[in-house]
Design an enzyme around this catalytic site. Structure first.
Site, mmCIF file in Angstrom:
data_model
loop_
_atom_site.group_PDB
_atom_site.id
_atom_site.type_symbol
_atom_site.label_atom_id
_atom_site.label_comp_id
_atom_site.label_asym_id
_atom_site.label_seq_id
_atom_site.Cartn_x
_atom_site.Cartn_y
_atom_site.Cartn_z
ATOM 1 N N HIS A 267 3.626 -15.272 -4.857
ATOM 2 C CA HIS A 267 2.436 -14.994 -3.792
ATOM 3 C C HIS A 267 1.899 -13.454 -3.799
ATOM 4 O O HIS A 267 0.827 -13.364 -4.539
ATOM 5 C CB HIS A 267 2.720 -15.366 -2.444
ATOM 6 C CG HIS A 267 1.473 -15.289 -1.531
ATOM 7 N ND1 HIS A 267 0.796 -16.152 -1.237
ATOM 8 C CD2 HIS A 267 1.071 -13.914 -0.838
ATOM 9 C CE1 HIS A 267 -0.070 -15.812 -0.214
ATOM 10 N NE2 HIS A 267 0.054 -14.426 -0.154
ATOM 11 N N GLU A 268 2.729 -12.703 -3.911
ATOM 12 C CA GLU A 268 2.393 -11.333 -3.895
ATOM 13 C C GLU A 268 2.186 -10.841 -5.299
ATOM 14 O O GLU A 268 1.261 -10.187 -5.321
ATOM 15 C CB GLU A 268 3.551 -10.606 -3.108
ATOM 16 C CG GLU A 268 3.963 -10.797 -1.938
ATOM 17 C CD GLU A 268 2.954 -10.476 -0.798
ATOM 18 O OE1 GLU A 268 1.679 -9.793 -1.078
ATOM 19 O OE2 GLU A 268 2.786 -11.303 0.213
#
Lengths: 503, 503
Positions: A267-268
Site C-alpha cells: 500500500h505505502e
C-alpha cells in the site's frame, strides 16, 4: 527571470519548508526519543508557520498578482492554457492559505503534534478520556478553520475540499449510497456462504525478518527506487516525501498476521511510486504535486488490492513465499492461499479490513465526521456513537475504545475530511486499472512473470507525472471516457467474490 | 514582557531553526537515502539562511540594541552582573553572524552539505582528486568568511575564535610546544620499551550485537537519558542535539576492534551528557549553551580516556565484558586487558589513536590548517604535505589518502579551527577531574562500584549547567585555581605510561 520563473522559485522555497516539516514528522514517528516530543511540537509549529508566512507573503503574492486576479483566481490574459492552469492551481493554494492567520497555523501545528503523541499513548492505554481534551481542542480549531476558509455547501465540505478538491459531501453521499446498495447484500451473502477460506493460514507464525525481506523484494520489483527512498517500521504505516528524490515509507509487521505487514508495505509502496513519479522539474508547483488524496489512495489501493490480492501476482510470488516459509505454506496449494488472503469478514480495525467491508468502515467515519463538524456532536459522545454504528454497519461491537474510536491517527492531526478519500481511491482505481489493461493487453501475464514495473511505468505516464494539470474527475474522465460512479468497483467486487465464495 | 524576555523568546526561535538544521544533518548521516542528498543540501541551505536572517534581523536587533551597544558590545547601564554577561554573550553571537551576508551563509551551507557527501565517496574510493574541487571551494569561502569577520592576530585566529572563544593560535602554540617537549620523548621511550601490551586481545572477533549491548549498558550507567536521546550507527560517530530533551549520538562498531566502538560510544556519551545537562530554561541563549568546543571535548575525552581507560572502571566492567565474550576474554586477566587497551603505538588514523599519540595527530592538523588559511597553501598540495608531516611527527607514512588527508570529515563541513579543540579538551579534562576527585574523595571507589552517575552529577553542576556564564579559561581557573597549562595532562600521561610500560 520571468515572473513565472520567479514564482516557481519562491514556491520551491515553500516546498522546502514543507519538506522540512515532513522530515520532522517522519522522525517523530520513527526514531525520535519520547522526551523530545514537546520540543518537536515547538519546532514543527515554527517551520509550519514559516512555510505559511512564505506562501502568503509578498514574495509569492507579488508575482502571483501579476498572473492572476488575487480575488477571483482568474488568470491574466496572454497566458497559455498550461500557464493558466498552473497559476489557477497556485492561486487555489495561495487563496486557501491566505485565509488562515499565521497564528492559527502555528497553533494547529503545535496542537496536533502534541495530540498525536497523546493519542498514541491513549490508544495504548485504551483511555479515550486522556485524548478527549486534545481532540476537543482540535475540533474547536477546525471550526475556526472553517470560519476562516468560508463555509461551502456544508462546513464539512470546506474541509473535504482540502483533501479532494472539487468533491462535495453530496457527491460522496451519492457514490456511497450507490456502493452501499450492492455492498451490503454482497457482504450478507458472503456471511451466509459455507465456503471456508482458511483464514488461519495467514495467522500462523511468520518470522518478522523474513516478512521484511519479502516485502522489500516486492517493493523493488514494483519499481520503488531505494536510492531515493527507504522503509522503516512505525506504529502506523505511512508514506512521506521531502522531494521526489527522497520518498520514504514505513510498515508494521505482525508475527501472526502475514498480510497485515505485506499489505501495508505494498500500500505505502503504491503511494511512494506516485511521489517518486512526480516531475522534479516542477517541484514545489502544482504540476509537481499529486492531484488529490483520493487519487493518491487509488494508487496505493490499486497495488494493495487489485494487484496484490489477485491471482497473477501470486502466480509469481507464491512459490517464493512458500520457499521462505515452508513450515507454514509448503502444503498449502496456491488456490487455498488465494482464498485465505481474500477472506471477507467484518472486523473491528479498518486497516486490517478486507477490500469489501473496508468501505463500511469508511462510511461510518464519514457519517461521524459530518456529525462532529456540521452538527457539533460533542467529542465525549464519540465512543458510544462509534460503537453503535459499528454494530449497525458491521454487526460487531468494539470491545474497547482502542479497537474502536481510538484506532485511527487521523483526527489527532486534524484530518477531518480525509477518510472518504480512502473509499474514493477504491472507486477510482478500478476504472484506472481497466484502462491500463486496455493499453497493456498482456498485463496479467507480465505480472505473473514478476514484471511489475510495466504497470508502474504506465501509471507514471498516465497518473503520476500528470501532477495537478488535471483534477481527479478530469483524470478519470480522460482515462475512462465517463464520470466516476461506484459501478466499476462494485462490478469488480461482485465478480471476484461471487467466484470466491461460490455465491 | 520585558525586553530581555522578548529577546530570549526570539533566540528560542533561532535555536529551533538551528535544531531543525541539526535534525537534517542527523538524518543525512544516519538514514537519508543517497538520492536525497541534493534536495537535502538545498533544504539545509534554506533553513540555515533563515536561522541567520532571524538572528541578525530586526526582532533580535531591536531588543538587543536596548541592552547593549551594538557597535562595541558594551552592556547598557542598569543591568545586573548576570544580565550583563548574558547580553555580552548574545552580542558576541549576533555580532559574528551580522558580519556575514545571508547569501554567504546559504552558499556555505549548501556547499558543505554537498561536500560532505562527496568527501564520504572520495574517502571510500581513495580519490582525493574528486574531493579537491569541493575543498578548494570551501577554502575560498573560508577566506571570504575571514574577510567578513575581520582578521584577528592571524586569519586562522578568526576561525579559531568561532570554536574556542578567546583562544589564540599563539596560545595554542605555546600549549602544544609545552606538551610536545615532554610528549615526544615519552612516545619514544614507549616505543623503545620491551613491554608487550598484547594489543591483539582487542582485535579478536567481537560480535557486533553484543558490543552494542555493552555500549548501551555503559551509556545508561553514565546517566545518558535514553528517554531524551538515542544511539544509532553512522560512518563517523557524532553527537547532535535539537534541545536538551533530544540529544542523540552515533557510533561505529568494528568486529575486530573492540575498543573502536566502545571508545566512540563513551566519547559521544560524554558529549551527550553535556548537552543533556544544559539548562532548558535558558534554551536558545548563551546560558543554555556549551562554553566552547574545547570544553565539550574535555567532557567526551574525560569519559573516554580518564575514566574508561582507567582501572576502577574496568574493575566493575571487566567481569561483565568477560561474561559477554568468554571465548575472547575468559582467560585474560584484568591486568593484561588493561595493558592491551592502553597500548601506545603510532598509527595512521586519528580516531583510533591512543591518548598519547593522539595529540601529535592534532598538532599536525593545526600546522596544516594554518598553512592553508594563513599562507594559502594550495589544496592540491595537501596530500603530500600530510604524508610528510605524518612521517616526521609519527614516524609512519600513510599508504593511501583515505588513511591520510581524507580521513577526517571536518574540512568538508568547513571546520577549519576545530581540530585544536580536541587537544585542548585533553588539557582541560585532567585538572577538571582532579578537582572532581577533591570534591568526591571516594570517586574511584564509586566508579569501581559502577556508580558513574556520581561523576555525571558533579560535572552537571560544575560544568554542564554553567552554560556560557563563564569562558573556558574562567571555568578552568575557577575549578583549579590556576590558568591552563599542559603540565597536569603531561604529568598524568607520564605517570600512567611510566607504570604501564615500566619506563
Amino acid at each position: 527571470m520571468s515572473i513565472l520563473e520567479q514564482l516557481k522559485k519562491e514556491l520551491r522555497v515553500v516546498a522546502n519548508l514543507q519538506g522540512t516539516v515532513a522530515l520532522m514528522h517522519w522522525d517523530q514517528e520513527t526514531y525520535m526519543p519520547p522526551g523530545g516530543g514537546s520540543a518537536r511540537a515547538e519546532q514543527l509549529a515554527l517551520i509550519e508557520s514559516l512555510a505559511h508566512e512564505r506562501l502568503v507573503g509578498d514574495s509569492v503574492r507579488g508575482p502571483l498578482s501579476e498572473l492572476v486576479d488575487l480575488e477571483t483566481g482568474t488568470p491574466a490574459a496572454g497566458l497559455s492554457d498550461e500557464e493558466q492552469r498552473l497559476v489557477a492551481e497556485i492561486w487555489r493554494d495561495y487563496h486557501r492559505a491566505a485565509a488562515l492567520p499565521n497564528e492559527f497555523v502555528r497553533e494547529m501545528a503545535q496542537t496536533t503534534s502534541e495530540a498525536q503523541q497523546v493519542w498514541a499513548e491513549s490508544r495504548q492505554q485504551n483511555d479515550f478520556g486522556k485524548f478527549a481534551p486534545y481532540l476537543e481542542k482540535i475540533v474547536r480549531l477546525k471550526y475556526r478553520e472553517i470560519d476562516y476558509l468560508g463555509k461551502k455547501e456544508t462546513p464539512y465540505d470546506t474541509l473535504l475540499d482540502g483533501f479532494e478538491p472539487g468533491m462535495t459531501s453530496a457527491e460522496i453521499t451519492r457514490l456511497f449510497d450507490e456502493m452501499k446498495e450492492r455492498l451490503v447484500p454482497l457482504v450478507q451473502k458472503i456471511a451466509a456462504s459455507e465456503v471456508d477460506t482458511h483464514a488461519e493460514i495467514i495467522q500462523r507464525d511468520y518470522d518478522l525478518e523474513k516478512q521484511w525481506q519479502f516485502g522489500m523484494a516486492v517493493l523493488e520489483d514494483m519499481g520503488y527506487d531505494l536510492q531515493c527512498g527507504r522503509q522503516d517500521e512505525s506504529a502506523h504505516p505511512f508514506t512521506i516525501n521531502f522531494h521526489p528524490t527522497d520518498v520514504r515509507i514505513t510498515t508494521r509487521l505482525e508475527r501472526n498476521n502475514l498480510m497485515a505487514g505485506l499489505s501495508s508495505t505494498i500500500h505505502e509502496g503504491g503511494h511512494a511510486l506516485y511521489e517518486q513519479g512526480l516531475d522534479p522539474e516542477w517541484f514545489g508547483t502544482p504540476f509537481g504535486q499529486p492531484i488529490s488524496y483520493g487519487i493518491h489512495e487509488s494508487q496505493s489501493r490499486l497495488w494493495e488490492n487489485l494487484i496484490a490480492l489477485d491471482k497473477p501476482f501470486w502466480q509469481y510470488y507464491y512459490p517464493r513465499l512458500q520457499a521462505l516459509f515452508p513450515e507454514n505454506l509448503e502444503l498449502v496449494p496456491i488456490e487455498v492461499f488465494y482464498h485465505a488472503i481474500n477472506t471477507v469478514k467484518p472486523s473491528l480495525i479498518r486497516v486490517d479490513a478486507d477490500e469489501a467491508t473496508y468501505n463500511l468502515h469508511i462510511m461510518l467515519r464519514f457519517e461521524i465526521e459530518k456529525m462532529v463538524i456540521n452538527d457539533r456532536l460533542p467529542v465525549r459522545e464519540l465512543p458510544s456513537i462509534w460503537n453503535d454504528r459499528m454494530e449497525s454497519y458491521l454487526g460487531i461491537r468494539p470491545d474497547s475504545d482502542a479497537n474502536g474510536v481510538l484506532q485511527d491517527v487521523h483526527w489527532s492531526f486534524g484530518g477531518f475530511g480525509y477518510f472518504p478519500t480512502y473509499a474514493l481511491g477504491n472507486l477510482y482505481n478500478v476504472p484506472i486499472l481497466e484502462r491500463a489493461k486496455k493499453d497493456i493487453t498482456d498485463l496479467d501475464d507480465q505480472i505473473a512473470d514478476g514484471k511489475l514495473t510495466v504497470l508502474r511505468d504506465w501509471l507514471r505516464e498516465h497518473v503520476h507525472a500528470v501532477g495537478r494539470r488535471k483534477t481527479a474527475s478530469e483524470l478519470i474522465e480522460d482515462l475512462t471516457g465517463q464520470p466516476l460512479t461506484a459501478r466499476p468497483f462494485m462490478d469488480y467486487l461482485e465478480a471476484k467474490y461471487t467466484e470466491l465464495y461460490a455465491l
